[in-house]
Design a protein around this motif. Structure first.
Motif, PDB file in Angstrom:
ATOM      1  N   LEU A  14       0.823  -1.218   0.000  1.00  0.00           N
ATOM      2  CA  LEU A  14       0.000   0.000   0.000  1.00  0.00           C
ATOM      3  C   LEU A  14       0.855   1.265   0.000  1.00  0.00           C
ATOM      4  CD1 LEU A  14      -2.626  -1.121   2.680  1.00  0.00           C
ATOM      5  CD2 LEU A  14      -2.893  -1.141   0.199  1.00  0.00           C
ATOM      6  N   ILE A  15       2.154   1.099   0.268  1.00  0.00           N
ATOM      7  CA  ILE A  15       3.026   2.286   0.263  1.00  0.00           C
ATOM      8  C   ILE A  15       3.400   2.606  -1.180  1.00  0.00           C
ATOM      9  CG2 ILE A  15       5.197   3.263   1.102  1.00  0.00           C
ATOM     10  CD1 ILE A  15       5.111   1.267   3.404  1.00  0.00           C
ATOM     11  N   PRO A  16       3.045   3.793  -1.676  1.00  0.00           N
ATOM     12  CA  PRO A  16       3.344   4.118  -3.084  1.00  0.00           C
ATOM     13  C   PRO A  16       4.849   4.250  -3.294  1.00  0.00           C
ATOM     14  CG  PRO A  16       2.482   6.041  -1.934  1.00  0.00           C
ATOM     15  CD  PRO A  16       2.353   4.892  -0.988  1.00  0.00           C
TER      16      PRO A  16
ATOM     17  N   ALA B 133       6.595   6.527  -4.542  1.00  0.00           N
ATOM     18  CA  ALA B 133       7.136   7.853  -4.203  1.00  0.00           C
ATOM     19  C   ALA B 133       7.408   7.994  -2.707  1.00  0.00           C
ATOM     20  CB  ALA B 133       6.155   8.928  -4.645  1.00  0.00           C
TER      21      ALA B 133
ATOM     22  N   TYR C 203       0.564  11.969   0.838  1.00  0.00           N
ATOM     23  CA  TYR C 203       0.483  11.417  -0.513  1.00  0.00           C
ATOM     24  C   TYR C 203      -0.964  11.020  -0.780  1.00  0.00           C
ATOM     25  CZ  TYR C 203       5.593  11.026  -0.355  1.00  0.00           C
ATOM     26  OH  TYR C 203       6.932  11.296  -0.251  1.00  0.00           O
TER      27      TYR C 203
ATOM     28  N   GLY D  40      -0.546   8.183  -4.503  1.00  0.00           N
ATOM     29  CA  GLY D  40       0.868   8.040  -4.835  1.00  0.00           C
ATOM     30  C   GLY D  40       1.597   9.328  -5.095  1.00  0.00           C
TER      31      GLY D  40
ATOM     32  N   VAL E 243       5.918   5.650   8.186  1.00  0.00           N
ATOM     33  CA  VAL E 243       4.929   5.737   7.112  1.00  0.00           C
ATOM     34  C   VAL E 243       3.582   5.367   7.717  1.00  0.00           C
ATOM     35  CG1 VAL E 243       4.266   4.944   4.815  1.00  0.00           C
ATOM     36  CG2 VAL E 243       6.663   4.954   5.466  1.00  0.00           C
TER      37      VAL E 243
ATOM     38  N   ILE F 166      -0.326   4.529   6.779  1.00  0.00           N
ATOM     39  CA  ILE F 166      -1.238   4.161   5.692  1.00  0.00           C
ATOM     40  C   ILE F 166      -2.660   4.221   6.231  1.00  0.00           C
ATOM     41  CG2 ILE F 166      -1.875   2.351   4.052  1.00  0.00           C
ATOM     42  CD1 ILE F 166       1.019   1.189   4.680  1.00  0.00           C
TER      43      ILE F 166
ATOM     44  N   SER G  55      -6.928   3.322   1.207  1.00  0.00           N
ATOM     45  CA  SER G  55      -5.510   3.008   1.106  1.00  0.00           C
ATOM     46  C   SER G  55      -4.770   3.886   0.107  1.00  0.00           C
ATOM     47  CB  SER G  55      -5.327   1.532   0.754  1.00  0.00           C
ATOM     48  OG  SER G  55      -5.976   1.265  -0.469  1.00  0.00           O
TER      49      SER G  55
ATOM     50  N   VAL H 146      -1.624   8.101   2.063  1.00  0.00           N
ATOM     51  CA  VAL H 146      -0.426   7.714   2.822  1.00  0.00           C
ATOM     52  C   VAL H 146       0.268   8.987   3.304  1.00  0.00           C
ATOM     53  CG1 VAL H 146       1.860   6.652   2.644  1.00  0.00           C
ATOM     54  CG2 VAL H 146      -0.107   5.533   1.596  1.00  0.00           C
TER      55      VAL H 146
ATOM     56  N   THR I  35       3.900  10.339   5.283  1.00  0.00           N
ATOM     57  CA  THR I  35       5.211   9.996   5.840  1.00  0.00           C
ATOM     58  C   THR I  35       5.623  11.046   6.862  1.00  0.00           C
ATOM     59  OG1 THR I  35       6.419  11.174   4.111  1.00  0.00           O
ATOM     60  CG2 THR I  35       5.919   8.869   3.702  1.00  0.00           C
TER      61      THR I  35
END
Lengths: 330, 255
Positions: free
Chosen positions: A38-40, A42, B49, B52, B216, B218, B223, B226, B228
């Motif tokens: 699920l972590i893109p 980028a 994000y 993405g 990170v 989520i 989903s 995200v 960071t």
């Protein structure tokens, strides 16, 4: 035989223990690893840290905004709107500033204001009413020792913990300048400070604040949309009487920090007008903040201003037998 | 003799993981990995994000000091970026979270679950000792992949809120054997719904120990969201007790 049986049993026990050992080996959590997908891409690598802002950036805030409002009124009403009717259209371009300069030796200068360019169907053009400046704050602050400050000038001093209405906010009367919206947050932001001398001391166990706002002018009538001055600090709205405020808070225990306020106004100097107490309490069910007021004419009122808190439904308003003010008794 | 050696070896192998630490000791040791024992400050950069692509970024300076009475950290958070938020401050004094906005010159109480940016709540950027607020149960051992795609053998713990000041009702927590490095956490709402999944990452030497330099987060509901967090500019700093008074918030200045 017995020994043979014992050895055989021990051997089996060893096999059981080895089996247990194998069972105790950490399992591979395949499902948990799916979360990584699920972590893109980028965000896979840490983003480069932003360049730390200079210390001064937090004390300089200026923005430009334009607001246009159109107000259509219903007609053919049996009871017409009372005058003055709002402008049918209005445009306002304003520069909002809140700046602080460090002058050294613990001295800072603060300015907060809003410069307006106004145009409306009922405001003559060109005229002084097309230009207006709301001087919210202009004061000098000196820190003679750690935890002690002396402020002098026009200061927005607020008391209370609510977002909107705070009964302990003693300096709010007539302080709100023309609001563009009825949003309580905006009403709190866009108001004039009071000319005062303020002394504050904060220590690990609490704080105490004393403020004196002198009377520098006579009270005036409420302004309308078309008679607002251009560059007048409008002290008649904020300093038309002597006012004194003393407030202090004390951290008695973890989660129990009551704040007490005493406000004295010159228009009622012949008797103590308002005494406020803000209690910040904590219990297992939740958290509540309750201002208690002693109004000498109306007895004791207990008002819960924090009813939105989950698990806490304190809604009480009790009245004690009315106590006559000293002025009425004499 | 061979049989005896087998038994002894098996006993040793089986007994080692079982007698290492109690769940609470594991959580406490992981707290010490994340948080040093003396007052410190860090500059946290949060990047949001969406699908993405980075869409927003905030920067905060967090001052943290452990309260010796409760063993929980008190925090002061000062917003640095973006300019519209610069100067705002928040105070977490173990029980209450106060938010001060210099525009309104008023401090109001807010919830630690209140959104800060992206999926990060204010409570997520605060320095907290989980052992002080949660009671843990060991669910077992698992080998999971960390944010850097490395296999880590972890204790899998189930944390239930033990105090009313705990930010989440339940947390699933993975802590690596031996190093006590937190690897992953899952945060649940009061109703039991999974809210967020968090991975710690970027372990490196800072403030006298190997600690995570980022995380990170989520969104478990959507989903595509995200966030960071990068912990930067960590340093020890003496923080006066008076800073943790609500009336000090308007006086807090950048250093």
């Amino acid at each position: 035989m017995i020994a043979g049986l014992t050895a055989s049993a021990a051997l089996k026990a060893g096999e059981v223990l080895v089996a247990l050992m194998l069972l105790a080996t950490p399992t591979f959590a395949a499902d948990e690893n799916n979360d990584l997908n699920l972590i893109p891409p980028a965000a896979q690598q840490p983003a480069p840290a932003a360049v730390p802002a200079s210390p001064g950036s937090a004390t300089q805030r200026n923005y430009l905004e334009d607001a246009i409002s159109v107000t259509p009124l219903r007609d053919s009403l049996a009871v017409p709107f009372p005058p003055p009717t709002p402008a049918s259209w209005e445009d306002r371009l304003f520069l909002d500033s809140r700046d602080e300069w460090n002058l050294g030796d613990g001295v800072t200068l603060t300015y907060s204001g809003r410069f307006n360019l106004r145009a409306a169907n009922d405001v003559p053009f060109p005229s002084h009413e097309n230009v207006r400046n709301d001087l919210r704050e202009a004061f000098i602050s000196w820190q003679p020792a750690d935890g002690t400050w002396i402020d002098l000038g026009r200061i927005n001093l607020k008391s209370g913990v609510a977002v909107g209405y705070n009964p302990t906010d003693f300096f709010r009367t007539r302080a709100v300048v023309e609001p563009l919206t009825a949003d309580p947050t905006v009403l709190r932001e866009d108001r004039l400070g009071t000319l005062m001398l303020l002394v504050q001391h904060v220590w690990p166990g609490g704080s105490i604040t004393a403020a004196y706002a002198p009377k520098v002018t006579q009270p005036t009538a409420i302004y309308t949309n078309i008679d607002l001055p251009s560059f007048d600090p409008m002290l008649d709205r904020t300093n038309a009487e002597h006012r004194f405020l003393l407030k202090g808070s004390l951290a008695i225990a973890n989660g129990f920090t009551p704040e007490c306020l005493v406000g004295i106004f010159s228009s009622h100097l012949n008797h103590l007008r308002q005494v406020g107490v803000v209690l910040v309490l904590w219990n297992r069910a939740g958290f509540f903040v309750s201002p208690l007021f002693r109004k000498w004419q109306h007895g004791l009122q207990l008002i819960d201003i924090n009813q939105k808190d989950p698990g806490q439904t304190l809604n009480c308003c009790c009245t004690t037998p009315a106590t006559a003010p000293r002025s009425a008794a004499t | 003799m061979t049989m005896v050696r087998t038994v002894v070896l098996a006993l040793v192998v089986v007994a080692v993981p079982a007698c290492a630490q109690t769940p609470q000791e594991i959580i406490g040791a992981a707290d010490k990995v994340r948080n040093p024992g003396q007052p410190f400050r860090s500059t946290n950069t949060l990047t949001e994000y969406v699908s993405g692509k980075p869409t927003d970024q905030d920067q905060l300076v967090v001052y943290a000091k452990e309260d010796p009475a409760t063993h929980q950290f008190r925090n002061l958070v000062r917003y640095v970026e973006p300019p519209r938020d610069a100067g705002k401050t928040a105070l977490f004094d173990n029980r209450n979270l106060w938010f001060y906005d210099p525009s309104s010159k008023a401090s109001v109480r807010i919830s630690p679950q209140q959104r800060l940016i992206g999926q990060a709540a204010i409570g997520d950027v605060l320095t907290v000792n989980l052992a002080a607020d949660y009671a843990g149960t060991l669910l077992g051992d698992e080998t999971i992949t960390d944010a850097e795609r490395q296999q880590r053998t972890c204790w899998h713990l189930d944390l239930k809120a033990a105090t009313s000041t705990a930010i989440y009702n339940r947390v699933e927590y993975w802590v690596e054997h031996g190093s006590f490095h937190p690897v992953k956490a899952k945060f649940y709402s009061d109703s039991g719904r999974l809210l967020k999944i968090l991975y710690y990452r970027g372990y490196r030497e800072q403030l006298g120990a190997v600690r995570p330099s980022g995380a990170v987060i989520i969104d478990a509901v959507d989903s595509s969201l995200v966030t960071t967090i990068q912990f930067g500019d960590l340093r020890f700093q003496d923080i006066p007790e008076a800073w943790f008074q609500r009336d000090y918030l308007p006086r807090l200045r950048a250093e």
